[in-house]
Design a protein around this motif. Structure first.
Motif, PDB file in Angstrom:
ATOM      1  N   HIS A  94      30.971  45.881  37.758  1.00 50.04           N
ATOM      2  CA  HIS A  94      31.600  46.733  38.757  1.00 50.04           C
ATOM      3  C   HIS A  94      32.304  47.874  38.027  1.00 50.04           C
ATOM      4  CE1 HIS A  94      34.150  47.952  42.170  1.00 50.04           C
ATOM      5  NE2 HIS A  94      33.278  47.318  42.925  1.00 50.04           N
ATOM      6  N   PRO A  95      32.271  49.093  38.574  1.00 50.58           N
ATOM      7  CA  PRO A  95      32.877  50.241  37.876  1.00 50.58           C
ATOM      8  C   PRO A  95      34.400  50.294  37.958  1.00 50.58           C
ATOM      9  CG  PRO A  95      31.961  50.953  39.963  1.00 50.58           C
ATOM     10  CD  PRO A  95      31.555  49.520  39.794  1.00 50.58           C
ATOM     11  N   LYS A  96      35.006  49.446  38.796  1.00 50.77           N
ATOM     12  CA  LYS A  96      36.461  49.468  38.961  1.00 50.77           C
ATOM     13  C   LYS A  96      37.034  48.072  38.741  1.00 50.77           C
ATOM     14  CE  LYS A  96      35.818  52.975  42.538  1.00 50.77           C
ATOM     15  NZ  LYS A  96      35.967  53.272  43.991  1.00 50.77           N
ATOM     16  N   HIS A  97      38.347  48.032  38.597  1.00 46.93           N
ATOM     17  CA  HIS A  97      39.011  46.741  38.475  1.00 46.93           C
ATOM     18  C   HIS A  97      38.856  45.917  39.747  1.00 46.93           C
ATOM     19  CE1 HIS A  97      41.161  48.590  35.024  1.00 46.93           C
ATOM     20  NE2 HIS A  97      41.323  47.347  34.626  1.00 46.93           N
ATOM     21  N   TYR A  98      38.858  44.603  39.594  1.00 50.19           N
ATOM     22  CA  TYR A  98      38.781  43.688  40.729  1.00 50.19           C
ATOM     23  C   TYR A  98      39.430  42.374  40.329  1.00 50.19           C
ATOM     24  CZ  TYR A  98      34.862  41.581  38.143  1.00 50.19           C
ATOM     25  OH  TYR A  98      34.087  40.982  37.182  1.00 50.19           O
ATOM     26  N   ASP A 120      52.680  43.610  39.048  1.00 45.73           N
ATOM     27  CA  ASP A 120      53.006  45.037  39.047  1.00 45.73           C
ATOM     28  C   ASP A 120      51.831  45.921  39.448  1.00 45.73           C
ATOM     29  OD1 ASP A 120      55.607  44.556  38.344  1.00 45.73           O
ATOM     30  OD2 ASP A 120      55.320  44.943  36.208  1.00 45.73           O
ATOM     31  N   ASN A 121      50.611  45.433  39.258  1.00 47.71           N
ATOM     32  CA  ASN A 121      49.428  46.176  39.710  1.00 47.71           C
ATOM     33  C   ASN A 121      48.275  45.196  39.894  1.00 47.71           C
ATOM     34  OD1 ASN A 121      47.811  46.021  37.202  1.00 47.71           O
ATOM     35  ND2 ASN A 121      49.370  47.385  36.344  1.00 47.71           N
ATOM     36  N   PRO A 122      47.210  45.594  40.588  1.00 51.19           N
ATOM     37  CA  PRO A 122      46.081  44.697  40.858  1.00 51.19           C
ATOM     38  C   PRO A 122      44.886  44.927  39.943  1.00 51.19           C
ATOM     39  CG  PRO A 122      45.947  46.540  42.359  1.00 51.19           C
ATOM     40  CD  PRO A 122      47.128  46.811  41.434  1.00 51.19           C
ATOM     41  N   TRP A 123      45.105  45.413  38.720  1.00 50.22           N
ATOM     42  CA  TRP A 123      44.002  45.762  37.826  1.00 50.22           C
ATOM     43  C   TRP A 123      43.674  44.571  36.926  1.00 50.22           C
ATOM     44  CZ3 TRP A 123      47.275  50.617  36.426  1.00 50.22           C
ATOM     45  CH2 TRP A 123      47.360  51.445  37.563  1.00 50.22           C
TER      46      TRP A 123
END
Length: 206
Positions: A94-98, A120-123
């Protein structure tokens, strides 16, 4: 008496020197398992990918892991530091974080450290033919990944600070490191983690 440790279905080039466990490794793996959901503890470990066998390739690792979870990614760098990630859902290209906040960043040797998602973030995870990263961006900046590997799983970065997993020092032997071997294992349990929905436009590999 030496503890039993996890039940490996194959020898590990990361966790073992030949047929012998790295000193203290069974104790550290037992400690790591205590940080996992109770359903994943004391599972048998099945080796699905080794860079020493299939060759260093992120696409190959993802193909071998397709549809399988939970997974343990293990890295031994050329300075014999051992670290990795627990991934409770199937990895995919996938090209993005998940992913979700049940991922774990950890170090096994020479020191034992476990870093859960900070919130703090969903990455959580970035994986595709260009490489694999756990957390943050892949640029080595203060919001960087806990660790990131290139497309050949040969070179990596591990910044001093990873916001996603709250680590405050590099998980590897240095912020830039070379890999000796990378392995991907699955824990043989009937129940599997579910993929979360967090994604980041900032998660593209350069």
């Amino acid at each position: 008496l030496e503890p039993e440790g996890p039940k490996l279905e194959s020898n590990s080039r990361v966790l073992m020197d030949g047929d012998v466990w790295v000193v203290g490794m069974k104790v550290k793996l037992n400690l790591l398992q205590e940080h996992l959901h109770i359903a994943y503890r004391r599972s048998r470990w099945q080796l699905l990918y080794s860079s020493n066998v299939q060759g260093g390739c992120a696409s190959t690792m993802l193909r071998m892991l397709k549809g399988r979870s939970p997974a343990i990614i293990l890295v031994k760098d050329t300075q014999d530091h051992i670290f990795g990630a627990f991934i409770p859902f199937p990895l995919r290209s996938h090209p993005k974080h998940y992913g979700n906040d049940r991922c774990i960043l950890f170090s096994l040797h020479p020191s034992f450290r476990v870093h859960a998602a900070s919130g703090d973030n969903p990455w959580y995870v970035l994986s595709n033919e260009k490489g694999f990263a756990l957390g943050g961006l892949v640029s080595g900046n203060p919001a960087g990944a806990g660790f990131a590997l290139d497309s050949d799983l040969a070179e990596g970065t591990a910044p001093e600070r990873c916001v996603t997993y709250g680590s405050q020092r590099s998980i590897a032997s240095a912020e830039r490191f070379s890999c000796k071997v990378v392995e991907a294992w699955v824990l043989l349990r009937p129940d599997e983690g579910s993929v979360g929905s967090g994604a980041s436009m900032l998660g593209n590999f350069a």
